[in-house]
Design a protein around this motif. Structure first.
Motif, PDB file in Angstrom:
ATOM      1  N   GLY A 117       0.744  -1.486   0.150  1.00 39.37           N
ATOM      2  CA  GLY A 117       0.106   0.147  -0.093  1.00 39.37           C
ATOM      3  C   GLY A 117       0.837   1.137   0.351  1.00 39.37           C
ATOM      4  N   ILE A 118       2.567   1.005   0.053  1.00 45.04           N
ATOM      5  CA  ILE A 118       2.763   2.622  -0.806  1.00 45.04           C
ATOM      6  C   ILE A 118       2.779   3.214  -1.298  1.00 45.04           C
ATOM      7  N   CYS A 119       2.725   2.813  -2.447  1.00 37.30           N
ATOM      8  CA  CYS A 119       2.496   3.782  -3.785  1.00 37.30           C
ATOM      9  C   CYS A 119       0.531   4.065  -4.118  1.00 37.30           C
ATOM     10  N   GLY A 120      -0.205   3.680  -3.280  1.00 39.63           N
ATOM     11  CA  GLY A 120      -1.234   4.118  -3.211  1.00 39.63           C
ATOM     12  C   GLY A 120      -1.602   4.916  -2.056  1.00 39.63           C
ATOM     13  N   GLY A 144      18.678   1.080 -10.570  1.00 39.30           N
ATOM     14  CA  GLY A 144      19.701   1.316  -9.652  1.00 39.30           C
ATOM     15  C   GLY A 144      18.746   2.732  -8.912  1.00 39.30           C
ATOM     16  N   GLY A 145      17.995   3.954  -9.150  1.00 40.33           N
ATOM     17  CA  GLY A 145      17.649   4.803  -8.532  1.00 40.33           C
ATOM     18  C   GLY A 145      17.462   5.012  -7.942  1.00 40.33           C
ATOM     19  N   LEU A 146      16.509   3.414  -7.247  1.00 38.91           N
ATOM     20  CA  LEU A 146      15.999   3.452  -5.424  1.00 38.91           C
ATOM     21  C   LEU A 146      16.033   1.783  -5.468  1.00 38.91           C
ATOM     22  N   SER A 147      16.355   2.303  -4.007  1.00 40.13           N
ATOM     23  CA  SER A 147      16.723   0.587  -3.720  1.00 40.13           C
ATOM     24  C   SER A 147      14.774  -0.267  -3.251  1.00 40.13           C
ATOM     25  N   ILE A 148      15.605  -1.665  -3.340  1.00 40.40           N
ATOM     26  CA  ILE A 148      14.722  -1.804  -2.564  1.00 40.40           C
ATOM     27  C   ILE A 148      14.392  -1.719  -1.119  1.00 40.40           C
ATOM     28  N   TRP A 149      15.928  -1.492  -0.699  1.00 41.94           N
ATOM     29  CA  TRP A 149      15.336  -1.772   0.618  1.00 41.94           C
ATOM     30  C   TRP A 149      14.691   0.014   1.202  1.00 41.94           C
ATOM     31  N   TYR A 151      12.097   0.862  -0.429  1.00 38.19           N
ATOM     32  CA  TYR A 151      10.485   0.807  -0.538  1.00 38.19           C
ATOM     33  C   TYR A 151      10.215  -0.342   1.209  1.00 38.19           C
ATOM     34  N   ILE A 152      11.239  -1.800   1.310  1.00 38.40           N
ATOM     35  CA  ILE A 152      10.540  -1.960   2.807  1.00 38.40           C
ATOM     36  C   ILE A 152      10.689  -0.743   4.086  1.00 38.40           C
ATOM     37  N   ILE A 153      11.829   0.336   4.171  1.00 43.10           N
ATOM     38  CA  ILE A 153      11.653   0.491   5.440  1.00 43.10           C
ATOM     39  C   ILE A 153      11.073   2.113   5.262  1.00 43.10           C
ATOM     40  N   LEU A 154      10.355   2.163   4.294  1.00 40.20           N
ATOM     41  CA  LEU A 154       8.338   3.349   3.943  1.00 40.20           C
ATOM     42  C   LEU A 154       7.701   2.194   4.415  1.00 40.20           C
ATOM     43  N   TRP A 155       7.925   0.856   4.425  1.00 42.28           N
ATOM     44  CA  TRP A 155       6.777  -0.059   4.695  1.00 42.28           C
ATOM     45  C   TRP A 155       6.863  -0.034   6.218  1.00 42.28           C
TER      46      TRP A 155
END
Length: 173
Positions: A117-120, A144-149, A151-155
């Protein structure tokens, strides 16, 4: 002499006179306009409860549901305003005042989510199309502009949107 309408309410067949049908349809549409668009389960529960009330009031399945019976069921269920505010019905001036009085908050979306639900939530916060934001996020992660990490931190950091408050058992006083 009145015309009758056969309807299916909460998976049960009923025969309503035309006036009762119009009033009940208007009542249910008013309630539907106050519930979140995605919330079909609550609307189904409301219909099932109305069917139960009709079965309690009307002794025989062969009897026609009259306007008085519909009004009694509506009185027992409560006014449509008990189910919340209408979606998009507030006057523009009231909407703007409410928006200024209450600061916007970033939440993870409960309804518009693919993974967390981050992008939403971000799309709702910035008032942009969620599909565009998802595509941008995907490209940034892949190239490579944004790490999957990130996204996880935002989660972990962004709280989930509060659940809508709804009490089916609330009685009108």
């Amino acid at each position: 002499m009145k015309e009758t309408v056969n309807v299916n309410i909460g998976s049960q067949a009923f025969t309503l006179d035309e006036d009762a049908y119009r009033v009940l349809r208007s009542y249910l549409e008013d309630i539907r306009s106050r519930l979140p668009e995605y919330d079909t389960e609550t609307m189904g529960d409301i219909e099932v409860r109305i069917a139960e009330i009709f079965r309690e009031i009307v002794s025989s399945p062969m009897r026609v549901i009259t306007l008085d019976t519909v009004r009694a069921a509506m009185h027992q269920m409560g006014a449509p305003s008990d189910f919340g505010e209408r979606r998009g019905s507030a006057a523009p001036a009231e909407d703007e005042e409410a928006a200024e009085a209450e600061p916007r908050k970033l939440y993870r979306s409960r309804t518009d989510r693919s993974i967390a639900g981050i992008c939403g939530g971000l799309a709702e916060f910035f008032k942009i199309d969620v599909t565009v934001l998802r595509l941008i996020t995907l490209f940034l992660i892949l190239f490579g502009g944004l790490s999957i990490w990130a996204y996880i931190i935002l989660w972990i950091i962004i709280p989930e949107q509060p659940a809508p408050k709804f009490n089916m058992n609330r009685k009108k006083r």
